[in-house]
Design a protein around this motif. Sequence first.
Motif, PDB file in Angstrom:
ATOM      1  N   PRO A 162      11.256   4.273   9.687  1.00 32.93           N
ATOM      2  CA  PRO A 162      11.904   5.366  10.345  1.00 32.93           C
ATOM      3  C   PRO A 162      11.526   5.763  11.537  1.00 32.93           C
ATOM      4  N   THR A 163      12.231   6.118  12.351  1.00 29.16           N
ATOM      5  CA  THR A 163      11.852   6.533  13.837  1.00 29.16           C
ATOM      6  C   THR A 163      11.140   7.665  14.074  1.00 29.16           C
ATOM      7  N   GLU A 164      11.310   8.675  13.047  1.00 22.19           N
ATOM      8  CA  GLU A 164      10.592   9.966  13.403  1.00 22.19           C
ATOM      9  C   GLU A 164       9.205   9.573  13.025  1.00 22.19           C
ATOM     10  N   LEU A 165       8.720   8.692  12.175  1.00 25.77           N
ATOM     11  CA  LEU A 165       7.369   8.342  11.815  1.00 25.77           C
ATOM     12  C   LEU A 165       6.468   7.826  13.191  1.00 25.77           C
ATOM     13  N   LEU A 166       7.126   7.329  14.319  1.00 24.82           N
ATOM     14  CA  LEU A 166       6.547   6.576  15.030  1.00 24.82           C
ATOM     15  C   LEU A 166       5.884   7.798  16.030  1.00 24.82           C
ATOM     16  N   SER A 167       4.732   7.694  16.329  1.00 22.02           N
ATOM     17  CA  SER A 167       4.160   8.662  17.234  1.00 22.02           C
ATOM     18  C   SER A 167       3.947   8.031  18.749  1.00 22.02           C
ATOM     19  N   LYS A 168       4.830   8.445  19.715  1.00 21.06           N
ATOM     20  CA  LYS A 168       4.951   7.782  21.096  1.00 21.06           C
ATOM     21  C   LYS A 168       3.650   8.165  21.871  1.00 21.06           C
ATOM     22  N   SER A 169       3.134   7.197  22.816  1.00 21.40           N
ATOM     23  CA  SER A 169       1.915   7.542  23.488  1.00 21.40           C
ATOM     24  C   SER A 169       0.787   7.836  22.797  1.00 21.40           C
ATOM     25  N   GLU A 170       0.990   7.719  21.496  1.00 22.06           N
ATOM     26  CA  GLU A 170      -0.358   8.108  20.625  1.00 22.06           C
ATOM     27  C   GLU A 170      -0.851   6.903  19.652  1.00 22.06           C
ATOM     28  N   ILE A 171      -2.157   7.051  19.177  1.00 24.83           N
ATOM     29  CA  ILE A 171      -2.552   6.050  18.136  1.00 24.83           C
ATOM     30  C   ILE A 171      -1.582   6.357  16.889  1.00 24.83           C
ATOM     31  N   ASN A 172      -1.350   5.331  16.404  1.00 25.29           N
ATOM     32  CA  ASN A 172      -0.608   5.303  15.035  1.00 25.29           C
ATOM     33  C   ASN A 172      -1.444   4.585  14.125  1.00 25.29           C
ATOM     34  N   LEU A 173      -1.614   4.850  12.752  1.00 23.00           N
ATOM     35  CA  LEU A 173      -2.295   4.598  11.849  1.00 23.00           C
ATOM     36  C   LEU A 173      -1.471   4.069  10.718  1.00 23.00           C
ATOM     37  N   LEU A 174      -1.617   2.451  10.560  1.00 22.69           N
ATOM     38  CA  LEU A 174      -1.038   1.742   9.547  1.00 22.69           C
ATOM     39  C   LEU A 174      -1.906   1.395   8.229  1.00 22.69           C
ATOM     40  N   LEU A 175      -1.733   1.973   6.997  1.00 23.70           N
ATOM     41  CA  LEU A 175      -2.286   1.730   5.835  1.00 23.70           C
ATOM     42  C   LEU A 175      -1.545   0.792   4.961  1.00 23.70           C
ATOM     43  N   ILE A 176      -2.370  -0.287   4.559  1.00 24.76           N
ATOM     44  CA  ILE A 176      -1.720  -1.018   3.262  1.00 24.76           C
ATOM     45  C   ILE A 176      -2.510  -1.042   2.059  1.00 24.76           C
ATOM     46  N   GLN A 177      -1.972  -0.740   1.191  1.00 25.04           N
ATOM     47  CA  GLN A 177      -2.491  -0.679  -0.387  1.00 25.04           C
ATOM     48  C   GLN A 177      -2.158  -2.344  -0.993  1.00 25.04           C
ATOM     49  N   ILE A 178      -3.153  -3.063  -1.184  1.00 26.24           N
ATOM     50  CA  ILE A 178      -2.773  -4.387  -1.697  1.00 26.24           C
ATOM     51  C   ILE A 178      -3.646  -4.587  -3.030  1.00 26.24           C
ATOM     52  N   GLN A 179      -2.877  -5.020  -4.120  1.00 23.73           N
ATOM     53  CA  GLN A 179      -3.420  -5.182  -5.341  1.00 23.73           C
ATOM     54  C   GLN A 179      -3.312  -6.871  -5.710  1.00 23.73           C
ATOM     55  N   SER A 180      -4.508  -7.380  -6.216  1.00 21.17           N
ATOM     56  CA  SER A 180      -4.592  -8.903  -6.324  1.00 21.17           C
ATOM     57  C   SER A 180      -3.819  -9.368  -7.732  1.00 21.17           C
ATOM     58  N   TYR A 181      -3.211 -10.619  -7.904  1.00 17.62           N
ATOM     59  CA  TYR A 181      -3.113 -11.339  -9.128  1.00 17.62           C
ATOM     60  C   TYR A 181      -4.088 -12.300  -9.321  1.00 17.62           C
ATOM     61  N   PHE A 182      -4.475 -12.976  -8.334  1.00 20.09           N
ATOM     62  CA  PHE A 182      -5.341 -14.206  -8.700  1.00 20.09           C
ATOM     63  C   PHE A 182      -6.719 -13.521  -8.387  1.00 20.09           C
ATOM     64  N   THR A 183      -7.574 -13.957  -8.884  1.00 25.47           N
ATOM     65  CA  THR A 183      -9.178 -13.945  -8.642  1.00 25.47           C
ATOM     66  C   THR A 183      -9.776 -14.562  -7.496  1.00 25.47           C
ATOM     67  N   TYR A 184      -8.969 -15.044  -6.769  1.00 23.42           N
ATOM     68  CA  TYR A 184      -9.515 -15.854  -5.745  1.00 23.42           C
ATOM     69  C   TYR A 184      -8.964 -15.553  -4.174  1.00 23.42           C
ATOM     70  N   GLU A 185      -7.820 -14.588  -4.350  1.00 22.39           N
ATOM     71  CA  GLU A 185      -7.055 -14.244  -3.127  1.00 22.39           C
ATOM     72  C   GLU A 185      -6.489 -12.670  -3.111  1.00 22.39           C
ATOM     73  N   VAL A 186      -6.765 -11.946  -1.969  1.00 16.89           N
ATOM     74  CA  VAL A 186      -5.965 -10.935  -1.856  1.00 16.89           C
ATOM     75  C   VAL A 186      -5.948 -10.591  -0.275  1.00 16.89           C
ATOM     76  N   GLY A 187      -4.905  -9.906  -0.081  1.00 19.56           N
ATOM     77  CA  GLY A 187      -4.870  -9.749   1.344  1.00 19.56           C
ATOM     78  C   GLY A 187      -3.658 -10.075   2.068  1.00 19.56           C
ATOM     79  N   ILE A 188      -3.423 -10.120   3.491  1.00 20.84           N
ATOM     80  CA  ILE A 188      -2.205 -10.518   4.149  1.00 20.84           C
ATOM     81  C   ILE A 188      -2.508 -12.114   4.540  1.00 20.84           C
ATOM     82  N   VAL A 189      -2.091 -12.914   3.747  1.00 16.50           N
ATOM     83  CA  VAL A 189      -2.677 -14.430   3.500  1.00 16.50           C
ATOM     84  C   VAL A 189      -2.002 -15.435   4.286  1.00 16.50           C
ATOM     85  N   GLN A 190      -0.748 -15.060   4.931  1.00 16.65           N
ATOM     86  CA  GLN A 190      -0.138 -16.149   5.500  1.00 16.65           C
ATOM     87  C   GLN A 190       1.029 -15.619   6.364  1.00 16.65           C
TER      88      GLN A 190
END
Length: 868
Positions: A162-190
């Motif tokens: 949404p355009t209104e969420l973007l802070s122009k000329s300022e620092i923006n904070l991106l938070l991502i909550q990720i839950q694993s299914y496998f016991t050997y990988e979790v995250g932004i993998v590819q």
Amino acid sequence: MKQIFDYFSRFIQLTFYFLVFFTISLSLSAQKNIQQIDSLDHVVNLSSNQDSTWYVTKDAIEPQKYYQEWREGNLKDVIWSEYFVPGTTEKQFSDYPQGFIIWVKKEFILPKSWNAPHISLRLGVMSDRDKVYLNGKLIGKTGKFGDDNPQAYDKIRIYDIPTELLSKSEINLLLIQIQSYFTYEVGIVQDQVAIGPSSIITTSFYREEYFKLILLMAYFSIGCYFLFLFIRRRKDLENLYYGLFTLELVIYQFLKNQIKYEFGFNFFVMKKIEYISLVTLVPLFTHFIRSLFRFGYNKILRVLDFVSLVFLAYYLFDSNVENYTYALIVLQVSWIPYIVIVLYYIVKKLLEKNRDAMYIMIGMSIMITSVILDSLSIWRIIQFPNILNYGFLFFILSLATVLANKFVRLNEEVEDLNINLEKKVEKRTEQLHQSLKKVNTLKTQQDGDYFLTALLIKPLFLNNNKSSIVKTEFYTKQKKSFEFKGKTYEIGGDISISGNIELRRKRYIAFINGDAMGKSIQGAGGALVIGVVYNAFLNRFHIQVQKDCSPEHWLKELFGELQKVFESFNGSMYVSAVLGLVDEKTGFMYFVNTEHPWTVLYRDGKADFLEMNFNARKIGFPENEKYFQIKTFLLKPNDVIYVGSDGRDDLVVDEKHGMKVINEDENLFLRSVEKGKGVLEEVAKILQSLGSLSDDLSLIRLAYQENFLMEETFELEPTFREPQTTIALAKTKEPKQAILLLENVLKTYSEDSELLHTIAKKYHKIRDYKKAIFYFERYLELKPEDENTMLLASKCSKRNNDLNKATQISEQLFFRNPYHIRNLLNLAGLYSQLNAKKNLESMIRKLYEVIDESQVGRFKLKFFSKKS
């Protein structure tokens, strides 16, 4: 003291300067880790690099609260570790259970302005489910947190911001909550992480995926084309394997494509199909190369194929997706022998300087490289785009080159043929002329032999049945026809004969329909032998001495003579046939089928088979006597029996690729009989309209009391039906009084079978076995199908000390039903009393076939033992 104070002052100053410098350095370092985005009018890469840093933590975070604290600079103790994106978090977290939750953080500064109306965020492939927050607000999520099933661990995430969420000329904070299914990988993998105009990001995404789909459609068409080629030419198995290989690869690549999520398919089902298709790829490719270069199917390949089937079954029935990946490691190890075998085949052909092998080797090398890179990418060992589609394209080109070479070679052969055609035609014409002269000479000699054989068979091919009650008709069409001196004749191995005989003062219609092994002259030779033996046997029983014989013994003796003659050919001549007798008075039919097509009954407009299995082997088969069995059937008025050779079934119904398609529907003849309403000529005409003959065709039509009209009868009340009333009354009287009463009524109703049977049982009860036998025999003349009464008659004869008659009746029953245990016991006892050792031994063996060891004592076979 002053000097000490000066030193202390300088130390304090240096410490202050150091703290100030350290604070400034930290501030500059923190500022350096925040990515500066110059413009959002193009796609900006957010993946980890020297200007872009990502962080990860396993601490619990409340996104909105954390954002407020972050804005106020009042952050609590959250331990963040630097995280390379895309990639796994195994460096940050060495061990985590299924359902492990992490938070990923990214800070970036946006420009003052941009022209793009909508901005989107591409976050690549996340394992397994996620929620994405920008400046404390949820902008998108995928999957259901806490679910036991995988959600979307191979899906590329694209979220609109949404355009209104973007802070122009300022620092923006991106938070991502990720839950694993496998016991050997979790995250932004590819894949890649980027931000930019929505139109560019989505267009680029769909352009890549649809381009892959276009390639898959092309491969699908190619696979279907090769399968069609196999259907048209079944012996080229390489077309089958290549077509299946291509289609399996299309399925696998489609399930790797992001467009699959547009259809709403169940994620677990898609993964199961993806792994199943992957199992078959390498085996199918191996069999394609093996068939292309004409190598055999050896034991090693059988074992490898069995292993692949085990994996296929595992993926089909197991429901734990996490185990799929572990099983894939073992599966890929099992592919190594396949690849070695393929390389052996190709290298062997390369050493033979086979150019096709060279092209396939080049294409296969590129494809194997793409497969390896794709597998390494799946295992997150390397970050590399999926190039299997392109590798397969090169492989297709290599095969196209092979096919082009074959076409060029064929074209060169055609050109050479055209240049030298005239000379070759002249030379070949002369050769054919000489060959034709020889063939004509041989054919004239052969036709003479055929003619003489046909003359010999004709007098034996007789329909001598004179009965007005049981009528017989023949139809014969031999496959081989020839001309001799301007006339057309037929010759073949089918033969039909009928006649009349009298056995024990009863008239029977005897018939045979036989099919001798072999075509034309060989089959005709067998038919000639059948005709001579059968007609001689039939004539022999016109002598009065021979007439005291049961129908069962007559058929047994006939079968034995034919078997003896044809067994002497030592396997070079066998005959399938139906041998039969029909009781003219009762319509009771006795017949033996020696692997001949099943006998057909036409009754009330419906045709059906009388038997559904074979007992005796073809006549001439060694030790065939032990399979001998007589089948029986009671005909009703207007019943029609059809007996025919296998020419009735073996019709050529179609022709494909120069190959004749033979009818395999055994019910075709039944439908023809029904359609022809049981009329012989119509049935034969219908059969030949359905297809051309591929073998000799012979049919016997046997009709019992045809055009018989059922007279209208009025059934009397039970009290006025004298035989039944008398039988009921006799049950209340003593046996001797009952016999007098019953015999008195018998004078009027001499053909009443129930009355005869009751009198016989009464005599049996008072142990007058001689008269009991007399009445049992009269009863069996009317009811020859009653097997239990036959056994009782045999036992009466035995108790009357007429062992020969007892044996004869028991043998009749044995010929009909060799599995009647009580009759087997009775017959064995008779053979024992007659001291017929050979027959006794045969009967003991038969008993041990029918009953087991525990039953022997139950039936009191004290004189039977395996030693004897």
